[in-house]
Design a protein around this motif. Structure first.
Motif, short mmCIF file in Angstrom:
data_model
loop_
_atom_site.label_atom_id
_atom_site.label_comp_id
_atom_site.label_asym_id
_atom_site.label_seq_id
_atom_site.Cartn_x
_atom_site.Cartn_y
_atom_site.Cartn_z
N LEU A 1 -7.59 -164.81 -4.06
CA LEU A 1 -7.96 -165.23 -5.41
C LEU A 1 -6.91 -164.79 -6.42
CD1 LEU A 1 -10.02 -166.44 -7.41
CD2 LEU A 1 -11.10 -164.18 -7.50
N LEU A 2 -6.42 -163.56 -6.27
CA LEU A 2 -5.40 -163.05 -7.19
C LEU A 2 -4.13 -163.89 -7.11
CD1 LEU A 2 -4.34 -160.90 -9.15
CD2 LEU A 2 -3.66 -159.55 -7.16
N ILE A 3 -3.68 -164.17 -5.89
CA ILE A 3 -2.46 -164.97 -5.71
C ILE A 3 -2.63 -166.35 -6.33
CG2 ILE A 3 -0.96 -166.08 -4.01
CD1 ILE A 3 -1.45 -163.67 -2.20
N GLY B 1 3.39 -163.60 -6.35
CA GLY B 1 4.12 -163.94 -5.20
C GLY B 1 4.22 -165.40 -4.86
N ALA B 2 2.88 -166.14 -5.63
CA ALA B 2 2.89 -167.54 -5.22
C ALA B 2 4.07 -168.31 -5.82
CB ALA B 2 1.59 -168.21 -5.61
N SER C 1 6.76 -163.87 -18.10
CA SER C 1 6.61 -164.47 -16.77
C SER C 1 6.11 -165.91 -16.84
CB SER C 1 5.64 -163.63 -15.93
OG SER C 1 4.38 -163.55 -16.56
N ASP C 2 5.27 -166.22 -17.86
CA ASP C 2 4.69 -167.56 -17.93
C ASP C 2 5.63 -168.58 -18.57
OD1 ASP C 2 2.50 -166.48 -16.82
OD2 ASP C 2 1.17 -166.75 -18.53
N LEU C 3 6.42 -168.16 -19.56
CA LEU C 3 7.13 -169.12 -20.39
C LEU C 3 8.62 -169.22 -20.10
CD1 LEU C 3 5.39 -168.50 -23.82
CD2 LEU C 3 4.98 -170.35 -22.21
N ILE D 1 7.32 -158.68 -10.67
CA ILE D 1 6.48 -158.17 -11.76
C ILE D 1 5.10 -157.78 -11.24
CG2 ILE D 1 5.37 -158.76 -13.94
CD1 ILE D 1 7.80 -160.42 -14.65
N PRO D 2 4.34 -158.66 -10.58
CA PRO D 2 3.02 -158.22 -10.08
C PRO D 2 3.14 -157.13 -9.01
CG PRO D 2 3.54 -160.43 -9.30
CD PRO D 2 4.55 -160.10 -10.35
#
Length: 268
Positions: A13-15, A113-114, A196-198, A221-222
């Motif tokens: 779920l986290l990935i 990681g995904a 990380s998102d942008l 990062i994670p």
């Protein structure tokens, strides 16, 4: 075996939830081109996802506490998958906004990681296929999460009166320690998510890394968060100085970010 199964499912779920916001950075350019989005509009489409998650944090927490967690997370993951499918079908700005909002509605119920896999297999340009892939993966994970309620220990039902929903919200907001923790979390975790998102991938590409290398670097990062959480927890338990350790960790993160942004080319 019981523990391993539940832990592995939580990891899945986290990935999945981490891959949902991070994947948008990869599809942003081709999606904007296909849908005719300006830079500012594309930024708003991205931001509405995080805004939705922010607004739903308290209701999501209460829902997970009061209802069956497996069922809640399964439903939330299905909602997120529906949002990914809606974004994959989008033919205009309105549908793109709707898709991201629905994805945020689902992602609000799970930690984000995904990306390394996505970057390596080259799905960045096939953004519709990537969204449909996320939708399919979400359906499968939601089914597994629904099954977890069969494995979780039965909780003894209490007959005590449960406070009203608004009263619970007021109690949470009225707790100064919770508000302080939320402020600290936003000031430290918010910039990390923004990076990380942008713009993590284009930033790393500017250092002449390949897309796969850039995705791998962002994937640290994670991993760093997971290792750091364990180390900080051990230090707090042993030294009994949570404020000092927390401030030190925040300063280390700030310094590392500043070096990464303004320092020399250090691709590793």
């Amino acid at each position: 075996l019981h523990f391993v199964a539940l832990f592995s499912l939580a990891t899945l779920l986290l990935i999945y939830q981490v891959s949902v916001p991070l994947s948008f950075r990869l599809i942003l350019k081709p999606m904007s081109s296909d849908l005719g989005l300006s830079t500012s509009t594309a930024g708003l489409v991205s931001a509405v996802f995080m805004l939705t998650i922010c607004l739903l944090q308290l209701p999501a927490g209460l829902a997970v506490d009061r209802l069956k967690p497996g069922l809640v997370l399964a439903a939330a993951t299905l909602v997120c998958a529906a949002g990914a499918a809606l974004l994959g079908l989008a033919q205009g700005t309105g549908a793109a906004f709707a898709g991201r909002i629905v994805m945020g509605l689902g992602s609000a119920f799970a930690f984000v990681g995904a990306l390394k896999i996505v970057g390596t297999i080259g799905l960045a340009d096939q953004w519709r296929e990537l969204m449909f892939g996320l939708a399919a993966a979400g359906v499968g994970i939601a089914l597994l999460l629904w099954l977890t309620d069969l494995w979780l220990p039965r909780v003894q039902r209490t007959t005590a009166a449960t406070p009203a929903f608004l009263e619970q919200i007021k109690a949470v907001v009225g707790n100064r320690q919770i508000v302080l923790a939320a402020v600290i979390f936003g000031l430290t975790f918010g910039p990390l998510l923004a990076y990380s998102d942008l713009w993590a991938i284009p930033h790393q590409l500017a250092w002449h890394n390949t897309t796969a290398q850039a995705a791998a670097i962002v994937g640290m990062i994670p991993i760093g968060m997971g290792v750091g959480s364990l180390l900080i927890g051990v230090l707090v338990d042993r030294l009994r100085r949570p404020r000092l350790i927390g401030a030190g960790a925040a300063l280390i993160g700030f310094a590392a970010t500043a070096i990464m942004l303004f320092g020399p080319d250090l691709p590793r």
